[in-house]
Write an enzyme that holds these catalytic residues in place. Structure first.
Site, PDB file in Angstrom:
ATOM      1  N   VAL B 146       0.030  -1.439   4.501  1.00  0.00           N
ATOM      2  CA  VAL B 146      -1.383  -1.332   4.861  1.00  0.00           C
ATOM      3  C   VAL B 146      -1.586  -0.184   5.851  1.00  0.00           C
ATOM      4  O   VAL B 146      -0.929  -0.134   6.892  1.00  0.00           O
ATOM      5  CB  VAL B 146      -1.893  -2.651   5.485  1.00  0.00           C
ATOM      6  CG1 VAL B 146      -3.378  -2.555   5.805  1.00  0.00           C
ATOM      7  CG2 VAL B 146      -1.622  -3.823   4.556  1.00  0.00           C
ATOM      8  N   CYS B 147      -2.517   0.726   5.508  1.00  0.00           N
ATOM      9  CA  CYS B 147      -2.903   1.839   6.381  1.00  0.00           C
ATOM     10  C   CYS B 147      -1.658   2.660   6.756  1.00  0.00           C
ATOM     11  O   CYS B 147      -0.925   3.105   5.874  1.00  0.00           O
ATOM     12  CB  CYS B 147      -3.645   1.282   7.588  1.00  0.00           C
ATOM     13  SG  CYS B 147      -4.360   2.546   8.640  1.00  0.00           S
ATOM     14  N   GLN B 148      -1.379   2.839   8.034  1.00  0.00           N
ATOM     15  CA  GLN B 148      -0.192   3.584   8.448  1.00  0.00           C
ATOM     16  C   GLN B 148       1.072   2.903   7.909  1.00  0.00           C
ATOM     17  O   GLN B 148       2.050   3.566   7.552  1.00  0.00           O
ATOM     18  CB  GLN B 148      -0.148   3.655   9.978  1.00  0.00           C
ATOM     19  CG  GLN B 148       1.020   4.423  10.539  1.00  0.00           C
ATOM     20  CD  GLN B 148       1.243   4.126  12.016  1.00  0.00           C
ATOM     21  OE1 GLN B 148       0.895   3.042  12.503  1.00  0.00           O
ATOM     22  NE2 GLN B 148       1.796   5.072  12.743  1.00  0.00           N
ATOM     23  N   GLY B 150       1.305   1.585   5.144  1.00  0.00           N
ATOM     24  CA  GLY B 150       1.419   2.022   3.755  1.00  0.00           C
ATOM     25  C   GLY B 150       2.205   3.313   3.665  1.00  0.00           C
ATOM     26  O   GLY B 150       3.044   3.490   2.775  1.00  0.00           O
ATOM     27  N   MET B 170      -2.289  -0.098   0.467  1.00  0.00           N
ATOM     28  CA  MET B 170      -3.676  -0.486   0.759  1.00  0.00           C
ATOM     29  C   MET B 170      -4.239   0.422   1.862  1.00  0.00           C
ATOM     30  O   MET B 170      -3.610   0.587   2.902  1.00  0.00           O
ATOM     31  CB  MET B 170      -3.704  -1.963   1.207  1.00  0.00           C
ATOM     32  CG  MET B 170      -5.111  -2.480   1.442  1.00  0.00           C
ATOM     33  SD  MET B 170      -5.095  -4.211   1.959  1.00  0.00           S
ATOM     34  CE  MET B 170      -5.000  -5.009   0.393  1.00  0.00           C
TER      35      MET B 170
END
Lengths: 208, 357
Positions: B146-148, B150, B170
């Protein structure tokens, strides 16, 4: 019915309100511009010149002190303090430049208000202010100024660390450099230990 | 009363009501105090330094899929994925019978100042994955970054493809230099060596940067809108929880954060090449397992253009995109994303498991 696009039928109270806001923000714009322009005459601010001249001579004397070479037994300490003073002044100048760069946003935001009214003006102002801000924030000047501000602050942090290091040494307290060195040692020891464990696991696997 | 008088009277009535509602909302917020966060039952199954690996208690009959490990960002706390029972991506995944693990990076401090991304990805993340694989007696798991997190997951999947059965990215930045990426533009002039030398980067500084993306909305309008929530206790509870999460930003370890900014934001090295972890070059082309890319169409932190670049750079022939009409944080907590995202993930994972036999 009024037509929002026809300026002759704009609610007079709303028009007066917007005009007052624009005038108010205009004054701020002038102040920011003058503040950023170091050659501007002090009288332009409506402030007695003697008052500003006193500040000016103080700043000049601070600037002169920054340039004096650090000598004698307190040389190390003095050098750090000089650098910090210099960086503090640099930060003030850059911050003024950054603020001046943003000064037009509230005024631009007022122009985006299409439907003056108690319930809608604020939301329209926010939308408009964000658009005006985004136009600047995506620009090269904004990024450069912000980067310079961050770099100056980081340089100041580095010097602050050195000053604390100096005082900690004088007081026989653990210094940041000592703690960092210990952390590095622990890291290397753990890595060496992991490598040994991996080597042992491979050795056992190979023996099967 | 003429039109001018009526307009003035209307402004005063509005102001009076606004003040009354705001005070009422603030009174309720004071009453609420510190609200609990984290809705689902979990146990810590592995801990090392600041990191913790959690396994969530099942809520439904298992689907029989490989375990799913969620790798969240280091710059925020992961409990936003399980904020409260009716706003929890993790709970929804559990309700589909997925076995969910979460890697919590914790709150790095001065002891982590010299910890680099290689240790976070090939150390902490790798050992967490090894722990799960050993516990399940399996060779690979599903990874949701998720985000960073990811971006870090992409690096891991590229270096250790055999351990990842399916990869879900994501709201993950991949191309860090698309025109909409404001954070990236700001990062270009930062002197990374100086920043790293100055020590860990404070969470407060990161918060200031996030607020700076939309300062008028995030520092003014958001709070002015509290007046509209007067009398809506549940809404104010949601607001208070989000407010707590938004400003609960851990300090960032100097070396790892410096590497992240330099490699990804400044050099765009995830797609251009040049990222090396523990001497191993990261190439997205090495990602050959199925990939699901979930992005937010109205993301102001990670613009969609930054995420959807993934498809063009990986080596996988099984690539699926899912765009959701929400903002960055809305992806985890908004009603619009609720069920849509978790259902899509469960369906996608189920199909991949059946295809793998």
């Amino acid at each position: 019915m009024t037509n929002g696009s026809d300026s002759s039928t704009v609610n007079p109270v709303s028009a007066a309100y917007i005009k007052a806001c624009e005038d108010y923000l205009g004054v701020h714009q002038v102040i920011f511009e003058q503040f950023n322009n170091r050659t501007a005459p002090a009288a332009a601010f409506g402030v007695p010149p003697a008052f500003l001249d006193a500040w000016k001579s103080l700043a000049q004397s601070m600037g002169a002190q920054v340039g004096v070479p650090a000598l004698g037994p307190a040389r190390e300490h003095l050098e750090i303090v000089q650098k910090m003073t210099d960086l503090g002044l640099q930060f003030q100048r850059k911050y003024a430049e950054f603020t001046a760069h943003l000064a037009g946003i509230p005024q631009d935001a007022m122009r985006g208000i299409q439907h003056p009214g108690a319930g809608t003006t604020y939301d329209e102002w926010i939308e408009s202010a964000e658009s005006a801000y985004a136009a600047l924030a995506h620009g090269a000047t904004f990024a450069r100024l912000l980067g310079e501000l961050c770099n100056t602050l980081n340089a100041l942090k580095v010097q602050r660390g050195k000053l604390l290091e100096y005082f900690s040494r004088q007081l026989d307290l653990p210094t940041r450099a000592e703690v960092d060195s210990l952390h590095q040692q622990v890291r290397h020891l753990r890595e060496a230990s992991r490598q040994k464990s991996r080597g042992r696991s491979r050795g056992k696997g190979g023996g099967k | 009363m003429n039109a001018g008088d009526e307009a003035v009277a209307s402004i005063f009535r509005f102001g009076e009501q606004f003040q009354k509602n705001s005070l009422e909302a603030l009174r309720v917020l004071r009453e609420l105090g510190d609200l609990p966060v984290g809705a689902s039952e979990k146990v810590c199954v592995y801990r090392e330094d600041k990191i913790a690996l959690y396994r969530y208690a099942p809520l439904a009959r298992p689907l029989g899929l490989p375990p799913l490990l969620i790798c969240y960002a280091m710059v925020n706390r992961p409990y936003v994925l399980d904020l409260q029972p009716d706003r929890s991506l993790i709970r929804e995944l559990l309700s589909f019978g997925i076995d969910v693990y979460l890697l919590d990076w914790g709150y790095p401090d001065g002891a982590d100042r010299f910890t680099g991304l290689d240790e976070y990805v090939l150390g902490y993340l790798h050992r967490s994955i090894e722990h799960i694989l050993k516990a399940h007696g399996t060779g690979s798991l599903n990874l949701l970054g998720v985000c960073q997190g990811g971006t870090l997951s992409l690096c891991y999947a590229a270096l250790e493809p055999g351990r990842i059965a399916n990869l879900i990215a994501m709201v993950t930045p991949v191309d860090f230099k698309t025109p909409e990426n404001l954070l990236s533009k700001w990062a270009q002039h930062i002197d990374i060596d100086l920043m790293t030398q100055a020590g860990n980067v404070s969470g407060e500084l990161l918060n200031a940067a996030y607020l700076g993306l939309m300062p008028f909305r995030l520092t003014q309008q958001k709070y002015a809108e509290l007046a509209d929530m007067a009398g809506n206790r549940a809404g104010l509870e949601n607001f208070a929880r989000m407010e707590k999460w938004i400003f609960d930003s851990p300090d960032q370890p100097a070396r790892a954060f410096g590497e992240f900014v330099k490699w990804f934001f400044q050099d765009n090295a995830l797609i251009k090449g040049g990222v090396e972890l523990a001497g191993r070059a990261v190439s997205l082309k090495s990602i050959t397992q199925p990939v699901l890319n979930v992005f937010a169409r109205r993301d102001h932190l990670v613009p969609p253009s930054a995420s959807i670049a993934l498809g063009a750079h990986i080596g996988s022939g099984d690539y699926t995109e899912l765009g959701v009409d929400v903002g960055h944080i809305g992806m985890y907590v908004s009603g619009r994303a609720r069920n849509t995202v978790s259902a899509a993930i469960a369906k996608w994972l189920g199909e991949r498991a059946r295809a793998a036999g």
